[in-house]
Design a protein around this motif. Structure first.
Motif, PDB file in Angstrom:
ATOM      1  N   VAL A 105      22.368  -0.082  11.361  1.00  0.00           N
ATOM      2  CA  VAL A 105      21.280   0.897  11.370  1.00  0.00           C
ATOM      3  C   VAL A 105      21.481   1.926  10.270  1.00  0.00           C
ATOM      4  O   VAL A 105      20.546   2.311   9.576  1.00  0.00           O
ATOM      5  N   GLU A 106      22.727   2.380  10.104  1.00  0.00           N
ATOM      6  CA  GLU A 106      22.983   3.446   9.153  1.00  0.00           C
ATOM      7  C   GLU A 106      23.049   2.911   7.722  1.00  0.00           C
ATOM      8  O   GLU A 106      23.245   1.712   7.490  1.00  0.00           O
ATOM      9  N   PHE A 107      22.891   3.829   6.776  1.00  0.00           N
ATOM     10  CA  PHE A 107      23.020   3.507   5.364  1.00  0.00           C
ATOM     11  C   PHE A 107      24.490   3.584   4.959  1.00  0.00           C
ATOM     12  O   PHE A 107      25.272   4.338   5.542  1.00  0.00           O
ATOM     13  N   LEU A 108      24.846   2.787   3.980  1.00  0.00           N
ATOM     14  CA  LEU A 108      26.204   2.779   3.449  1.00  0.00           C
ATOM     15  C   LEU A 108      26.215   3.474   2.096  1.00  0.00           C
ATOM     16  O   LEU A 108      25.251   3.399   1.339  1.00  0.00           O
ATOM     17  N   GLN A 109      27.329   4.117   1.801  1.00  0.00           N
ATOM     18  CA  GLN A 109      27.458   4.853   0.548  1.00  0.00           C
ATOM     19  C   GLN A 109      28.457   4.142  -0.358  1.00  0.00           C
ATOM     20  O   GLN A 109      29.476   3.610   0.098  1.00  0.00           O
ATOM     21  N   GLY A 110      28.155   4.167  -1.648  1.00  0.00           N
ATOM     22  CA  GLY A 110      29.032   3.520  -2.610  1.00  0.00           C
ATOM     23  C   GLY A 110      28.940   4.156  -3.974  1.00  0.00           C
ATOM     24  O   GLY A 110      28.167   5.087  -4.205  1.00  0.00           O
ATOM     25  N   THR A 111      29.726   3.616  -4.910  1.00  0.00           N
ATOM     26  CA  THR A 111      29.793   4.132  -6.273  1.00  0.00           C
ATOM     27  C   THR A 111      29.794   2.966  -7.244  1.00  0.00           C
ATOM     28  O   THR A 111      30.518   1.982  -7.037  1.00  0.00           O
ATOM     29  N   VAL A 112      29.002   3.078  -8.288  1.00  0.00           N
ATOM     30  CA  VAL A 112      28.970   2.036  -9.318  1.00  0.00           C
ATOM     31  C   VAL A 112      30.330   2.008 -10.000  1.00  0.00           C
ATOM     32  O   VAL A 112      30.815   3.023 -10.503  1.00  0.00           O
ATOM     33  N   GLU A 113      30.966   0.843  -9.979  1.00  0.00           N
ATOM     34  CA  GLU A 113      32.298   0.716 -10.556  1.00  0.00           C
ATOM     35  C   GLU A 113      32.296  -0.113 -11.837  1.00  0.00           C
ATOM     36  O   GLU A 113      33.029   0.183 -12.772  1.00  0.00           O
ATOM     37  N   GLN A 114      31.497  -1.150 -11.883  1.00  0.00           N
ATOM     38  CA  GLN A 114      31.537  -2.044 -13.045  1.00  0.00           C
ATOM     39  C   GLN A 114      30.156  -2.602 -13.321  1.00  0.00           C
ATOM     40  O   GLN A 114      29.430  -2.971 -12.400  1.00  0.00           O
ATOM     41  N   ILE A 115      29.801  -2.657 -14.608  1.00  0.00           N
ATOM     42  CA  ILE A 115      28.522  -3.218 -15.043  1.00  0.00           C
ATOM     43  C   ILE A 115      28.813  -4.409 -15.938  1.00  0.00           C
ATOM     44  O   ILE A 115      29.521  -4.293 -16.941  1.00  0.00           O
ATOM     45  N   SER A 116      28.295  -5.563 -15.571  1.00  0.00           N
ATOM     46  CA  SER A 116      28.557  -6.770 -16.344  1.00  0.00           C
ATOM     47  C   SER A 116      27.950  -6.648 -17.736  1.00  0.00           C
ATOM     48  O   SER A 116      26.827  -6.183 -17.895  1.00  0.00           O
ATOM     49  N   PRO A 117      28.671  -7.070 -18.769  1.00  0.00           N
ATOM     50  CA  PRO A 117      28.107  -7.035 -20.125  1.00  0.00           C
ATOM     51  C   PRO A 117      27.211  -8.235 -20.429  1.00  0.00           C
ATOM     52  O   PRO A 117      26.659  -8.336 -21.516  1.00  0.00           O
ATOM     53  N   GLN A 118      27.077  -9.118 -19.473  1.00  0.00           N
ATOM     54  CA  GLN A 118      26.329 -10.359 -19.709  1.00  0.00           C
ATOM     55  C   GLN A 118      25.076 -10.396 -18.846  1.00  0.00           C
ATOM     56  O   GLN A 118      25.109 -10.096 -17.661  1.00  0.00           O
ATOM     57  N   ILE A 119      23.975 -10.777 -19.460  1.00  0.00           N
ATOM     58  CA  ILE A 119      22.707 -10.890 -18.748  1.00  0.00           C
ATOM     59  C   ILE A 119      22.551 -12.312 -18.226  1.00  0.00           C
ATOM     60  O   ILE A 119      23.033 -13.270 -18.829  1.00  0.00           O
ATOM     61  N   ASP A 120      21.886 -12.418 -17.075  1.00  0.00           N
ATOM     62  CA  ASP A 120      21.727 -13.733 -16.451  1.00  0.00           C
ATOM     63  C   ASP A 120      20.447 -13.727 -15.631  1.00  0.00           C
ATOM     64  O   ASP A 120      19.766 -12.704 -15.519  1.00  0.00           O
ATOM     65  N   GLN A 121      20.116 -14.880 -15.064  1.00  0.00           N
ATOM     66  CA  GLN A 121      18.950 -14.966 -14.203  1.00  0.00           C
ATOM     67  C   GLN A 121      19.320 -14.593 -12.770  1.00  0.00           C
ATOM     68  O   GLN A 121      20.478 -14.668 -12.367  1.00  0.00           O
ATOM     69  N   ARG A 122      18.308 -14.208 -12.020  1.00  0.00           N
ATOM     70  CA  ARG A 122      18.520 -13.776 -10.647  1.00  0.00           C
ATOM     71  C   ARG A 122      19.066 -14.911  -9.785  1.00  0.00           C
ATOM     72  O   ARG A 122      18.721 -16.058  -9.948  1.00  0.00           O
ATOM     73  N   GLU A 123      19.937 -14.518  -8.835  1.00  0.00           N
ATOM     74  CA  GLU A 123      20.444 -15.458  -7.839  1.00  0.00           C
ATOM     75  C   GLU A 123      20.119 -14.995  -6.421  1.00  0.00           C
ATOM     76  O   GLU A 123      20.268 -15.759  -5.478  1.00  0.00           O
ATOM     77  N   ILE A 124      19.711 -13.751  -6.273  1.00  0.00           N
ATOM     78  CA  ILE A 124      19.387 -13.192  -4.952  1.00  0.00           C
ATOM     79  C   ILE A 124      17.886 -12.974  -4.890  1.00  0.00           C
ATOM     80  O   ILE A 124      17.298 -12.337  -5.764  1.00  0.00           O
ATOM     81  N   PHE A 125      17.232 -13.503  -3.850  1.00  0.00           N
ATOM     82  CA  PHE A 125      15.783 -13.428  -3.733  1.00  0.00           C
ATOM     83  C   PHE A 125      15.407 -12.911  -2.350  1.00  0.00           C
ATOM     84  O   PHE A 125      16.151 -13.059  -1.387  1.00  0.00           O
TER      85      PHE A 125
END
Length: 404
Positions: free
Chosen positions: A334-354
């Motif tokens: 029910v509750e929201f989770l909190q997080g922090t951006v740690e890593q950004i991929s340098p490579q672009i790709d097509q979506r895998e999550i729909f």
């Protein structure tokens, strides 16, 4: 028809008087109106325009352990092997280097290692003996005495066994003679078949006993002779140590040491260890089954630190930076989770999550962004690996963003 000039003059006078009166009254009327409006509508300070909320980036993601799910298999050198023992179960927490499973070459490799270690111990002892140098006179005398004792033992035991053989040979001759005599009596009908069989058994027993003693004599002669040769060789080594002997002993020890190292390496290949500390998520191969090529033996995850792997559209990636706050929502909580951006991929790709939104393009191009969940929230999602998540990332204003 002509108008009376007097009438016209009176009309113009009244009109002119009204105009003059209106001009004189207008300033007073304006002041009254102005004062009235100020009383009716007091001045209200214009409020400041509230600051626009910080822009956000929305994305789809999935829950993963640190570094994702690790598929554990056997060593690459061991193809088509069988698991003979599984040391863990699903849900177990393991430490780095812990043995997870044993593969079928394990016990044979363990036996090879034991033999190699014994050979190395013998080689080490031989080298130490070789390096001892010139032996003391007492050692030489003791070795000579040992050889003399063995020679005396040979003479004594051989003499005793030979005397026993002579006696048993005489007994065998008597038993054979008696058996032949009973055969004649049996043929003449003087005795029964049982009496004849008794004599035959006595003859055969005497023959077997003689053969046994002769074998013992031969074994004594061979064994003691071998011991004498070995002790004589030791005596020679005590008497003289040559450099070539040291080199040979050293080479034998090095070869034995290398054999132990090879056996240890082969034995280690039959152990499957945890590459990192984590939790066993799923068992794919049970004891007695062959390791599955695609699935491996088991799945391992570093659940002590949980992440969200989000797919951010390429049009939003310029607004992302490590350290930005993120909010995560999954259907299981029910509750929201909190997080922090740690890593950004340098490579672009097509979506895998729909999801079920038809407006989102299947062929959209995205960047993978790893978001580390807060420690307290990590514990809440340890059982929800690969569950879909809705992610909202707080981004800086457009004016402050720059290309990464």
């Amino acid at each position: 028809m002509q108008l009376n000039p007097l009438v016209i003059s009176r009309k113009y006078k009244w009109t002119l008087a009204l105009i003059v009166l209106a001009l004189l009254a207008w300033p007073i009327y304006s002041q009254v109106i102005s004062r009235s409006s100020k009383l009716q509508k007091p001045e209200v300070e214009t409020p400041e325009t509230p600051a626009a909320p910080a822009p956000t980036i929305a994305a789809l993601g999935r829950i993963i352990p640190k570094d994702g799910v690790i598929s554990i298999s056997g060593a690459g050198q061991l193809a088509d092997v069988r698991v003979i023992e599984l040391k863990v179960q699903a849900g177990d927490d393991v430490t780095q280097g812990q043995v997870l499973a044993l593969l079928d070459p394990f016990y044979s490799q363990q036996a090879r290692l034991t033999r190699a270690q014994k050979r190395m111990a013998v080689a080490q002892s031989q080298l130490e003996q070789t390096l001892a140098g010139d032996a003391k006179l007492g050692d030489l005398a003791a070795q000579e005495a040992q050889i003399a004792n063995l020679e005396a033992q040979v003479r004594t035991e051989v003499t005793e066994k030979q005397a026993l053989i002579n006696r048993m040979q005489a007994e065998l001759v008597n038993a054979e003679s008696s058996y032949q005599r009973f055969q004649t009596l049996y043929n003449d009908g003087a005795i029964s078949i049982a009496d004849l069989e008794d004599k035959q058994e006595e003859f055969e027993i005497a023959q077997a006993q003689l053969n046994e003693v002769e074998a013992q004599l031969e074994n004594i002669q061979s064994t003691l002779a071998q011991q004498i040769r070995r002790e004589s060789a030791t005596l020679d080594k005590l008497a003289e140590v040559r450099p070539v002997d040291v080199a040979v002993a050293q080479a034998e020890l090095e070869e034995a040491t290398a054999a132990v190292a090879e056996a240890e390496a082969n034995l280690e290949l039959a152990r499957v260890r945890a590459p990192v500390a984590g939790r066993v998520l799923k068992i794919h191969t049970q004891a007695g089954e062959r390791v599955k090529f695609d699935d491996g033996i088991l799945d391992l995850g570093q659940t002590q630190a949980m992440y969200v792997l989000a797919e951010v559209y390429e049009t939003d990636i310029a607004r992302l930076r490590p350290g930005q706050a993120a909010t995560v929502k999954i259907s299981a909580l029910v509750e929201f989770l909190q997080g922090t951006v740690e890593q950004i991929s340098p490579q672009i790709d097509q979506r895998e999550i729909f999801n079920n939104d038809p407006a989102l393009g299947i062929d959209a191009r995205v960047f993978e962004v790893k978001i580390r969940l807060a420690p307290s929230d990590s514990q809440k999602v340890e059982q929800f690996i690969h569950m879909e998540a809705d992610v909202t990332i707080q981004s800086p204003p457009e004016s402050s963003s720059s290309s990464i």
